[in-house]
Structures are given as structure tokens and as C-alpha cells.
Design an enzyme around this catalytic site. Structure first.
Site, mmCIF file in Angstrom:
data_model
loop_
_atom_site.group_PDB
_atom_site.id
_atom_site.type_symbol
_atom_site.label_atom_id
_atom_site.label_comp_id
_atom_site.label_asym_id
_atom_site.label_seq_id
_atom_site.Cartn_x
_atom_site.Cartn_y
_atom_site.Cartn_z
ATOM 1 N N GLU A 61 50.172 33.007 49.182
ATOM 2 C CA GLU A 61 51.185 32.743 48.166
ATOM 3 C C GLU A 61 52.533 32.459 48.822
ATOM 4 O O GLU A 61 53.273 31.564 48.405
ATOM 5 C CB GLU A 61 51.291 33.960 47.232
ATOM 6 C CG GLU A 61 51.670 33.636 45.818
ATOM 7 C CD GLU A 61 51.443 34.836 44.909
ATOM 8 O OE1 GLU A 61 50.504 34.773 44.085
ATOM 9 O OE2 GLU A 61 52.166 35.841 45.025
ATOM 10 N N GLU A 111 52.528 29.033 50.221
ATOM 11 C CA GLU A 111 52.641 28.070 49.129
ATOM 12 C C GLU A 111 54.093 27.983 48.657
ATOM 13 O O GLU A 111 54.621 26.886 48.422
ATOM 14 C CB GLU A 111 51.721 28.516 47.993
ATOM 15 C CG GLU A 111 51.377 27.427 47.014
ATOM 16 C CD GLU A 111 50.550 27.968 45.847
ATOM 17 O OE1 GLU A 111 49.993 29.081 45.952
ATOM 18 O OE2 GLU A 111 50.487 27.277 44.821
ATOM 19 N N CYS A 151 48.687 36.998 40.594
ATOM 20 C CA CYS A 151 47.729 38.045 40.956
ATOM 21 C C CYS A 151 47.354 38.928 39.783
ATOM 22 O O CYS A 151 46.513 39.794 39.911
ATOM 23 C CB CYS A 151 48.250 38.874 42.114
ATOM 24 S SG CYS A 151 49.977 39.204 41.990
ATOM 25 N N SER A 179 51.307 29.872 41.149
ATOM 26 C CA SER A 179 50.631 29.753 42.438
ATOM 27 C C SER A 179 49.136 29.601 42.202
ATOM 28 O O SER A 179 48.591 30.146 41.246
ATOM 29 C CB SER A 179 50.904 31.027 43.248
ATOM 30 O OG SER A 179 49.944 31.158 44.272
ATOM 31 N N LYS A 223 40.839 42.814 34.870
ATOM 32 C CA LYS A 223 40.059 42.516 36.079
ATOM 33 C C LYS A 223 38.571 42.490 35.781
ATOM 34 O O LYS A 223 37.801 41.822 36.455
ATOM 35 C CB LYS A 223 40.363 43.557 37.153
ATOM 36 C CG LYS A 223 41.802 43.489 37.664
ATOM 37 C CD LYS A 223 41.863 42.777 38.987
ATOM 38 C CE LYS A 223 43.237 42.440 39.513
ATOM 39 N NZ LYS A 223 44.368 43.246 39.199
ATOM 40 N N GLU A 228 38.212 39.110 34.584
ATOM 41 C CA GLU A 228 38.455 38.157 35.672
ATOM 42 C C GLU A 228 37.218 37.978 36.543
ATOM 43 O O GLU A 228 36.819 36.859 36.862
ATOM 44 C CB GLU A 228 39.632 38.630 36.535
ATOM 45 C CG GLU A 228 39.981 37.654 37.652
ATOM 46 C CD GLU A 228 41.031 38.203 38.614
ATOM 47 O OE1 GLU A 228 40.971 39.398 38.963
ATOM 48 O OE2 GLU A 228 41.908 37.424 39.032
ATOM 49 N N GLU A 234 34.323 30.378 37.472
ATOM 50 C CA GLU A 234 34.815 29.720 38.688
ATOM 51 C C GLU A 234 34.823 30.676 39.879
ATOM 52 O O GLU A 234 35.035 30.248 41.005
ATOM 53 C CB GLU A 234 36.191 29.091 38.463
ATOM 54 C CG GLU A 234 37.321 30.047 38.157
ATOM 55 C CD GLU A 234 37.522 30.281 36.657
ATOM 56 O OE1 GLU A 234 36.526 30.215 35.909
ATOM 57 O OE2 GLU A 234 38.662 30.545 36.252
ATOM 58 N N CYS A 286 51.064 47.289 37.642
ATOM 59 C CA CYS A 286 49.717 47.886 37.644
ATOM 60 C C CYS A 286 49.741 49.404 37.475
ATOM 61 O O CYS A 286 48.786 49.983 36.961
ATOM 62 C CB CYS A 286 48.987 47.550 38.936
ATOM 63 S SG CYS A 286 48.877 45.786 39.232
#
Ligand code: SF4
Ligand code: SF4
Ligand code: SF4
Ligand code: FES
Lengths: 159, 588
Positions: B284, B287, B310, B330, B369, B372, B377, B514
Site C-alpha cells: 500500500e 502504491e 484493509c 488502494s 472478514k 471477505e 475472487e 478493529c
């Protein structure tokens, strides 16, 4: 949600209503009221348009639609049947009449037959207590209806 | 400040005008019981529908009992919080609530942590005299959250979380009277709605109506399967909260004990998501610098600010609400997914195993999560990078199942190579941490100088939206930070309108980041718990010798041996992702 396609002119009309109310979420009930007049009922697709038009969540629109018994999500049948459940009609057996309609049509109160021909709903007092129990089918009023008459009434409309 | 004097339980109290009886009582140490009310101080979470009436008190001269959470103090008011009348009224209220509630405590996921159960015990309810009709609803099992609405008491805390704090707007009270319940539009399942799976509704629900989808049984099945090598990794915020489940004070760091417990449970490798967080910073950060240097060179097409990616709750949110801006965040995967991708490629190769033989389990403070790791993908030939994602609470439950005396465990260290981490990765667990970690690395890579100090305190805090400008040796870099999706929405709308002058923005879906995730031990409305966890995170960072991601020796080795360079070809294949427009997906 692609179950039904809405009439494009009606959609435009509803969008115009949202504009008229300044896209103000506080006007939700008024807009839903107008929407129900335009479409006759409030299917999910219409609620989505209202939500977008007033910038409120769809969940909120649905919450309001399900809160007020005035709003309905089922289209009325071609022949909407209403049975008065006011006190006078009730004591003279309106419930039995209502049950008979539901039995013969295979519906529950508030539902429409799968072929879209009949819908059954109950009403508060319609003010025709002298004729109790009162049933209306579309515009036509039937007085002193007994359960035994139901079959004949339905037959008039091709059931 | 205008004040009001009154007495509560014969004690004189003076409070600011506008204070409720509930708050006034607190100042003299009287905790009036509440059920629907919940307020998270210093955040915008306040649920105050005044619906449950458990908080009633007697006010001299008034005929009716008053709900303390809704009634403002008036001059010379005499309040009694525990008269016989009050106690009886509270009991009756509870008996009525319980008459439409399943008696499932023995097998309920929320038992032991349930505000309703606690209240029934506090009030000594031993039978339910009102036997009424009970509501039944279809159950809703999404990949992350389970709704069992028979257990809903209509406190509407979840609505406040979803609509007011997160501005997702998935939940609403529907129907009226006895039939009323909270549901998504058209009573569709959460999975079909715009739900981000942030889990904030679960975090505040007082009962077992909203809980996480529990994957711990599947984890155990994998552990006992001799053909599987089971690898666990633990997110930074977990170690700052897990102890609470074992009676420790909020903010107790239990990293070593957690590692030890995971070994005892039988995981073959105990690794750290923090390793992957360091890796995330490499990708990141690179980037960010890439976009920045193009921008400085005058490239008009480059998208700035760059947004962190994230947090999967946040990713879901922008896919639904900002589909026109999918090229702004990102492309770096979250640490969870980076970990899985590396475990099932690099580490599998090292072990000489096929990816199918590995089961990667992650322990997360988060419910999003769970969703996720189920995204298509993130699968290779149908095999996911991360097989199972369990919450901090589920891990605590597993430790209890195994009869492990957590408090007595000796500290142990993570396994290598995927267990090594720096202080930068630890602070991923709190709001402001990801961007601070990125700045520590980006500063040194860009300026080729050492940071004057690793502590960028201007990025820390609890305010919902923060900003700071960091001097990159003459180049001012504007940083924005938002936690809570409602705050994120505000920053994003500015970006959309072209009014934002940030170079980088960190976003976390959950209030506090978190540490306040939907899978953490329940905070029961105490913001101090979140603050204590945040402190624990920063102190863990300070305790580390290495505090910058690019100094992680195993990350360096990973690039040398396997990945090549940050944002290089292999990295793109394994560590980056793309986003989808979910606005118009069929919802029904
Ligand atoms: S929600 Fe609470 S009271 Fe209800 S069954 Fe579960 S533990 Fe018991
Ligand atoms: S998980 Fe988050 S987005 Fe989904 S319903 Fe709960 S609060 Fe709303
Ligand atoms: S689902 Fe939970 S938080 Fe939401 S209204 Fe019901 S009991 Fe309250
Ligand atoms: S806590 Fe006051 S009414 Fe529920």
C-alpha cells in the site's frame, strides 16, 4: 427484484411527486400515499423509487409501508371484494361471509387470487348499517349478505 | 452553566440542566438498570427510544413512574430509584418482555453475555406468569451474521448502529404492535441487502437476536483431520481484547498466552496476521508513493487521495455506495487475505504441500472478514486463501471448550517465518494505525532518511474524523482518518465533490477501528473498554524493537526469495484485488 415492470408514465409521475415534495424524507408518508394512488398498491419496485427519490433507506420505506395498514403491497384484484366488519355487520355474521369468500377463493384476507381476478379485504364500517352485513364488489353494493349467497355473488363475476 | 438541584434516593445532586435522571444518578454511583438505552460516550452512538421501561423510577408528586433514561431532572425533584413500587414495576416489565421470548438460555449463543438474561437474574425472575402468543420469524443466516428475531426485544440499538452511526440503512422496524420486529427491506436476508457485515449491530444487540455465524466447529473438524495442516493467524486487535473473556481488565495484552492457547488447541502453525500487515504496508505504501510521484510530476489522471483497503466492511460499503469511485481505494488486499495468499503459495511450497492440504484459519475482531474470505475472487480453483475466519469471541469459546486455564498460561512466541512482525503492524488494530504504519515506511522510502520519530502522535485519537499534515522532509502530506462508516461517508462525499485535499485517507468501518470490531468481546456500552484496548495496542507497538514494516526481516526475505519487489508482477497476482459495483446487483 425484476419481477414486474412498472408503467413508465406512472414512474415519471411518481418521480414528479418526489420533486414536488422537494426530495424531503420527512414527506415519506405523503409520497407513499400519492404512489399508492398512482399504482394502486406499493410493490417493492415502487418503494425503491420512493427511497431514491427522497434519499432515505429502502428499509425505512418498507418499515413505514408495513406499519400503516392503509398501505398495501398486493395489487387489488380485477374485482376487489370488501366485506364490512363494522359492529352492525359483524354481529349479523359478516365474519362468516368473509370466511366463505376466502374459502371459495382460496385466499386469506388482504390477498389476491393468483389469476388476479379477485381480492378480498375487510373494511371498517361503511355507514350502510341498515343493510348489514354489507359486501362491495368493485362499485356494486350487496346488502344483507349471508354465507349462502357468496357463491352466487362470485358467479356473477365468472368465478 | 445552568444547573438543577434535586435529590436521588435522599442524596442531594446538582447537575447541568438537561441531564436525565439516569445520568444524574450515575454521578452519585447509582446505576439504574436499563435495557434499551445505550450510549457510547465520545462517539455518536446514542440509542434512547425509551421503549423498554425497565429504568422506571418514582418521582415524588407524580402519579406515574418515570423512565429515567428519558426524563430530565427538574429543580427540587425527589427521585426514588428503588421503592417497592419501582421494583415491582420493573419485574412486571421484565415478565411481559419474557412472555414473548424463547426460554433458550441453555443453548443460546449469547448466554452469559446477554443483557436480558442478566436483567432477569438481577430482578430475580423465577417464572413468567404471562403466557402469551409467541412470535415466529424465519431465521436469516448470512456468511457473517445470524438473525434470530424471536429473541429481539425491540430495543432498536441495531437500528441506531446501522442507520445513524454507519449510515448503511439496512435495518428498520417493520409492522406494528405485537408483530413488530427489526428487519431489512422486504424482509430480505442480510446477504441480499446492502449490509456491509460490519457487525456493529451485533456489537450492541443486548440479546441473542443478532450473533455471528460461528465457524469454530469447522475449525475443530479441520484440526482433527490428519490429512490437513492447519495454520492459524491472529489479527492485532485480538490480543488487546481476548483477556476480557477471561475476566482480565480491559487493555490487558495477552499475545503470549493467546499463542500458547492456540498451540494447545492443536493448530500446526501459529502465525501472525501482523506479518501480513507489514506486507500490506509494503504494497500500500509503494502504491501511495507511486501515485504521489505521478501526481507531483503533473499526471492529471492519477487518483488521489488513496484510500486504505484493509477493512472489508469498508470495502463493502464503498462497493455499494460509491461505485463511481472504485479506482480510488488502494488495490492492496487486506492483511487477512494477504496472509492466506502467502500461506497457500510461498509457505505451502516450503512445506512441499498442495494448497488443498492446508487449512488457513484466521482469528479476527471482525465479522466482515467472514464474508471477505468467502468472496470468489479470493479463491484459486475453488480453494479459498483463508478457509475459516473466527471472531475473538469464538476463539475464547474454543479455549473454554478445551478447558484451558488461560490466565495461568506461560507466554509463548509465534512460529516463523509468518509470525514475525513489527510495531507498525500491531497498530493496524486501532483507528489511525494503518496510516501511521504507512507513513513510517513511506517517509523513509521517499526521503531516504530515517524518521525523526516513529511516533506520529498527531494521527492518534478517538475523534470520528481527524486530519494531520506530515512533513516529508519539505513535502507536506495531508492525511485524513475516519472510523465509523458514517464518518467515512462524509470524507468520501468530499472526495466525490472534488473538495478533498488529502493525499491519503485511512478508513475503518468500526468505531475505534478493529479494537471496536463486531467480533470483539462485548463492550456493553463502555467506551473505556475501547480506549483501554487502544492503549494496549500502542504499548505493544512500543515494546517492539522493530517498529517499521520495511524492517521486518522475514518480509524482506519474502521479497528476495519469492515476490520480487513491492507492487511487482508477482505481488499484483497474489496481493492485489479489484472491486465491484454492487449498487445495482439484484436485491431480492
Ligand atoms: S437472548 Fe439472552 S435471554 Fe434470550 S435465550 Fe439468549 S441468553 Fe437467554
Ligand atoms: S452488519 Fe453493519 S451494515 Fe449490516 S446490518 Fe449490521 S450494522 Fe448494518
Ligand atoms: S435485534 Fe437486538 S439490537 Fe436490534 S432491536 Fe432486536 S434486540 Fe435490539
Ligand atoms: S432503558 Fe429507559 S426505557 Fe429502556
Amino acid at each position: 427484484m425484476a419481477d414486474i415492470t412498472l408503467d413508465a408514465d406512472k414512474v415519471e409521475e411518481l418521480k414528479a411527486v418526489c420533486v414536488k415534495f422537494n426530495h424531503d424524507g420527512g414527506e415519506l408518508i405523503n409520497v407513499l400515499h400519492a404512489a399508492q394512488i398512482i399504482f394502486g398498491y406499493l410493490p417493492a419496485e415502487v418503494q425503491v423509487i420512493v427511497a431514491e427519490g427522497l434519499n432515505v433507506s429502502i428499509a425505512h420505506v418498507y418499515g413505514v409501508v408495513t406499519f400503516y395498514s392503509f398501505f398495501t403491497m398486493t395489487p387489488k384484484g380485477e374485482h376487489p371484494i370488501s366485506i364490512c366488519m363494522g359492529t352492525a355487520c359483524y354481529v349479523r355474521g359478516a365474519e362468516k361471509v368473509l370466511d366463505e369468500f376466502n374459502k371459495l377463493l382460496g385466499t386469506k384476507t388482504g390477498e389476491t387470487t393468483p389469476d388476479g381476478k379477485f381480492s378480498v379485504s375487510s373494511l371498517r364500517c361503511v355507514g350502510a348499517c341498515g343493510l348489514a352485513p354489507v359486501v362491495t364488489v368493485g362499485e356494486k353494493v350487496y346488502g344483507r349478505v349471508a354465507a349462502a349467497d357468496v357463491k352466487g355473488i362470485l358467479a356473477e363475476y365468472g368465478a | 452553566m445552568e444547573t438543577v438541584q434535586l435529590t436521588i434516593d435522599n442524596k442531594k445532586v446538582e447537575v447541568a440542566k438537561g441531564t436525565t435522571i439516569l445520568e444524574a444518578a450515575k454521578t452519585i454511583g447509582v446505576d439504574i438498570p436499563t435495557l434499551c438505552h445505550m450510549k457510547l460516550e465520545d462517539t455518536n452512538f446514542e440509542n434512547n427510544p425509551g421503549g423498554c421501561r425497565v429504568c422506571v423510577v418514582e418521582v415524588a408528586g407524580r402519579r406515574n413512574l418515570a423512565p429515567a433514561c428519558k426524563s430530565e431532572c427538574t429543580p427540587n425533584m425527589e427521585v426514588n430509584t428503588h421503592s417497592v413500587r419501582v421494583v415491582n414495576a420493573r419485574r412486571t416489565v421484565m415478565e411481559l418482555i419474557l412472555s414473548d421470548h424463547p426460554s433458550d438460555c441453555l443453548v443460546c449463543a449469547k448466554a452469559g453475555n446477554c443483557d436480558l438474561q442478566d436483567m432477569a437474574q438481577t430482578l430475580g425472575i423465577r417464572q413468567i406468569p404471562f403466557q402469551g402468543e409467541k412470535n415466529e420469524y424465519k431465521s436469516d443466516e448470512s456468511p457473517a451474521i445470524i438473525r434470530e428475531m424471536e429473541k429481539c426485544i425491540m430495543c432498536r440499538r441495531c437500528e441506531t448502529a446501522c442507520n445513524k452511526v454507519q449510515t448503511v440503512g439496512v435495518l428498520s422496524a417493520i409492522n406494528r404492535g405485537f408483530e413488530s420486529v427489526v428487519a431489512p427491506a422486504f424482509e430480505m436476508d442480510l446477504d441480499h441487502s446492502n449490509c456491509t457485515f460490519c457487525g456493529q449491530c451485533v456489537a450492541v444487540c443486548p440479546t441473542g437476536a443478532l450473533t455471528e455465524r460461528d465457524h469454530s466447529r469447522e475449525v475443530l473438524d479441520a484440526i482433527v483431520d490428519p490429512t490437513k495442516t492447519v495454520i492459524v493467524n491472529t489479527a492485532p486487535a485480538v490480543r488487546a481484547a481476548l483477556g476480557e473473556e477471561f475476566g482480565m481488565e480491559a487493555g490487558t495484552r495477552v499475545t503470549g498466552k493467546m499463542v500458547s492457547a492456540l498451540r494447545k488447541i492443536g493448530f500446526d502453525y501459529v502465525f501472525d496476521t501482523d506479518f501480513a500487515a507489514d506486507l500490506t504496508i509494503m504494497e500500500e505504501g509503494t502504491e501511495l508513493l507511486g501515485r504521489l510521484s505521478k501526481h507531483l510530476a503533473g499526471d492529471k489522471d492519477v487518483k488521489l487521495p488513496i484510500l486504505t483497503s484493509c477493512c472489508p466492511g469498508w470495502v463493502n460499503f464503498f462497493e455499494y455506495n460509491f461505485p463511481d469511485m472504485l479506482d480510488v481505494p488502494s488495490t492492496a488486499k487486506s492483511p487477512q487475505q494477504m496472509f492466506g495468499a502467502i500461506a497457500k503459495s510461498y509457505f505451502a511450497e516450503k512445506l512441499g504441500k498442495k494448497r488443498e492440504d492446508l487449512v488457513v484459519v484466521s482469528v479476527m475482531p471482525c465479522l466482515a472478514k467472514k464474508y471477505e474470505c468467502s468472496r470468489d475472487e479470493f479463491k484459486t480453483d475453488g480453494n479459498p486463501e483463508v478457509d475459516l475466519s473466527i471472531s475473538t469471541r469464538e476463539l475464547a469459546q474454543m479455549i473454554k471448550n478445551y478447558n484451558i486455564n488461560f490466565n495461568q498460561l506461560e507466554d509463548e512466541d509465534f512460529d516463523q517465518p509468518l509470525g514475525e512482525s513489527t510495531g507498525a503492524s500491531v497498530i493496524f488494530g486501532t483507528t489511525g494505525g494503518v496510516i501511521e504504519a504507512a507513513v513510517r515506511t513511506a517517509y523513509e522510502v521517499h526521503t531516504k532518511k530515517e524518521c525523526p520519530s516513529v511516533d506520529f502522535k498527531e494521527l492518534r485519537g478517538m475523534e470520528g474524523i481527524r486530519s494531520a499534515t506530515i512533513d516529508f522532509d519539505g513535502l507536506p502530506i495531508n492525511i485524513g482518518i475516519a472510523h465509523g462508516l458514517g464518518n467515512a461517508r462524509k470524507l468520501l462525499e468530499d472526495v466525490r465533490a472534488g473538495k478533498s485535499n488529502f493525499h491519503a485517507i485511512e478508513i475503518m468501518a468500526c468505531p475505534g477501528g478493529c479494537i471496536g470490531g463486531g467480533g470483539q468481546p462485548y463492550h456493553h456500552g463502555k467506551v473505556e473498554t475501547l480506549k483501554a484496548r487502544q492503549k494496549a495496542i500502542y504499548s505493544e507497538d512500543e515494546s517492539k524493537t522493530l517498529r517499521k514494516s520495511h524492517e521486518n526481516p522475514f518480509v524482506q526475505k519474502l521479497y528476495e526469495e519469492f515476490l520480487g519487489e513491492p507492487c511487482g508482477h508477482k505481488s499484483h497476482e497474489l496481493l492485489h484485488t479489484h472491486y465491484y459495483d454492487k449498487k445495482n446487483v439484484d436485491k431480492k
